[in-house]
Design a protein around this motif. Structure first.
Motif, PDB file in Angstrom:
ATOM      1  N   THR A 151      34.497  46.016  48.329  1.00 41.02           N
ATOM      2  CA  THR A 151      34.303  46.720  47.347  1.00 41.02           C
ATOM      3  C   THR A 151      33.455  45.702  46.052  1.00 41.02           C
ATOM      4  O   THR A 151      32.315  46.522  45.826  1.00 41.02           O
ATOM      5  N   GLY A 152      32.892  44.400  46.340  1.00 37.73           N
ATOM      6  CA  GLY A 152      32.210  43.826  45.802  1.00 37.73           C
ATOM      7  C   GLY A 152      32.336  44.308  44.163  1.00 37.73           C
ATOM      8  O   GLY A 152      31.861  43.378  43.085  1.00 37.73           O
ATOM      9  N   LEU A 153      33.511  44.808  43.442  1.00 39.12           N
ATOM     10  CA  LEU A 153      34.221  44.694  42.441  1.00 39.12           C
ATOM     11  C   LEU A 153      35.018  44.069  41.884  1.00 39.12           C
ATOM     12  O   LEU A 153      36.217  43.861  42.297  1.00 39.12           O
ATOM     13  N   THR A 154      35.185  43.490  40.744  1.00 42.65           N
ATOM     14  CA  THR A 154      36.190  42.476  40.520  1.00 42.65           C
ATOM     15  C   THR A 154      37.904  43.367  39.839  1.00 42.65           C
ATOM     16  O   THR A 154      37.461  44.627  39.984  1.00 42.65           O
ATOM     17  N   HIS A 155      38.810  42.714  39.377  1.00 44.87           N
ATOM     18  CA  HIS A 155      39.729  43.890  38.275  1.00 44.87           C
ATOM     19  C   HIS A 155      40.354  42.898  37.796  1.00 44.87           C
ATOM     20  O   HIS A 155      39.556  41.706  37.372  1.00 44.87           O
ATOM     21  N   ASP A 156      41.228  43.255  37.299  1.00 43.03           N
ATOM     22  CA  ASP A 156      42.307  42.422  35.877  1.00 43.03           C
ATOM     23  C   ASP A 156      42.822  41.355  36.288  1.00 43.03           C
ATOM     24  O   ASP A 156      43.537  41.380  37.423  1.00 43.03           O
ATOM     25  N   TRP A 157      42.220  39.902  36.115  1.00 39.92           N
ATOM     26  CA  TRP A 157      43.021  38.310  36.523  1.00 39.92           C
ATOM     27  C   TRP A 157      44.140  38.770  35.968  1.00 39.92           C
ATOM     28  O   TRP A 157      44.761  37.504  36.199  1.00 39.92           O
ATOM     29  N   ASN A 158      44.568  39.059  34.794  1.00 40.29           N
ATOM     30  CA  ASN A 158      45.904  38.865  34.493  1.00 40.29           C
ATOM     31  C   ASN A 158      46.709  39.115  34.688  1.00 40.29           C
ATOM     32  O   ASN A 158      48.234  38.497  35.495  1.00 40.29           O
ATOM     33  N   VAL A 159      46.603  40.608  36.279  1.00 39.92           N
ATOM     34  CA  VAL A 159      47.727  40.810  36.926  1.00 39.92           C
ATOM     35  C   VAL A 159      47.477  39.843  38.420  1.00 39.92           C
ATOM     36  O   VAL A 159      48.518  39.894  38.574  1.00 39.92           O
TER      37      VAL A 159
END
Length: 231
Positions: A151-159
């Protein structure tokens, strides 16, 4: 492949020339998304098989698949000659157990697709299937398209960091990683491996050598820092 750590994977190889570039820049694992739900594979199965057969250890080819049936997954990995498979589909736990029982030689990665509000669900999935997989891989859900990868999208790195702490198995981090953010991601999440796809491509859709070289270098540097801290 039992002791996998500090590993760099690049996914979406489109031809032998691109595979050679990645090998020259020190990439460990080469991901081949095939038989995609969209029907738009980046490479033919024949070409992928040829490239996978040409890789020399410790470099390995990895099937990236949305298949959910253990027998189909097993047969396709045999056809391709891969030693590892990355499962992005909603594979039932019993199919994972069947695959692991029938193919103890196959290194199985299961995706954990991070959405805005599903952290508890992913933590439960880790608890439920950790005994049937060898590694987990986080990735980012795109609500606009429904895509679960590339997707090229980052997510919440805390997860991702919480999943690393929870999982008894190693975790590969993916989702919007590139040469500029991968070192920070490794320091924050402390994964065993990282994966990039679209973040290493140029305007022509091919992997960019400079981006790949920097991604590998930044990853190695950050992995070394984490190892030094825990020593």
């Amino acid at each position: 492949m039992s002791d996998v750590k500090d590993l760099v994977q690049v996914a979406g190889i489109i031809d032998a020339e691109e595979a050679a570039l990645l090998a020259e820049e020190g990439v460990d694992w080469f991901g081949f998304p095939l038989r995609l739900p969209s029907g738009k594979d980046d490479i033919s199965e024949a070409s992928a098989t040829e490239i996978i057969g040409s890789l020399t250890a410790p470099q390995e080819g990895v099937l990236i698949s949305y298949m959910t049936d253990a027998d189909e997954i097993s047969a396709f990995t045999t056809q391709l000659g891969v030693k590892a498979v990355q499962l992005h589909g909603d594979v039932e736990p019993e199919q994972l157990r069947k695959l692991k029982a029938n193919r103890p030689d196959l290194y199985v990665l299961k995706s954990l697709v991070v959405k805005e509000d599903n952290a508890e669900e992913l933590l439960q999935l880790v608890d439920d299937v950790a005994d049937s997989v060898d590694m987990f891989i986080t990735d980012t859900f795109n609500p606009a398209t429904g895509a679960k990868g590339a997707t090229g999208l980052t997510h919440d790195w805390n997860v991702s960091a919480e999943l690393v702490r929870r999982s008894p198995k190693p975790l590969m981090m993916a989702g919007g990683l590139n040469a500029e953010n991968v070192a920070d991601a490794i320091r924050f999440v402390k994964p065993a491996a990282v994966d990039a796809h679209t973040g290493l491509e140029g305007a022509d859709g091919r992997k960019d050598r400079a981006k790949v070289a920097k991604f590998v270098a930044e990853s190695r540097k950050a992995f070394a820092e984490i190892a030094a801290e825990s020593a």
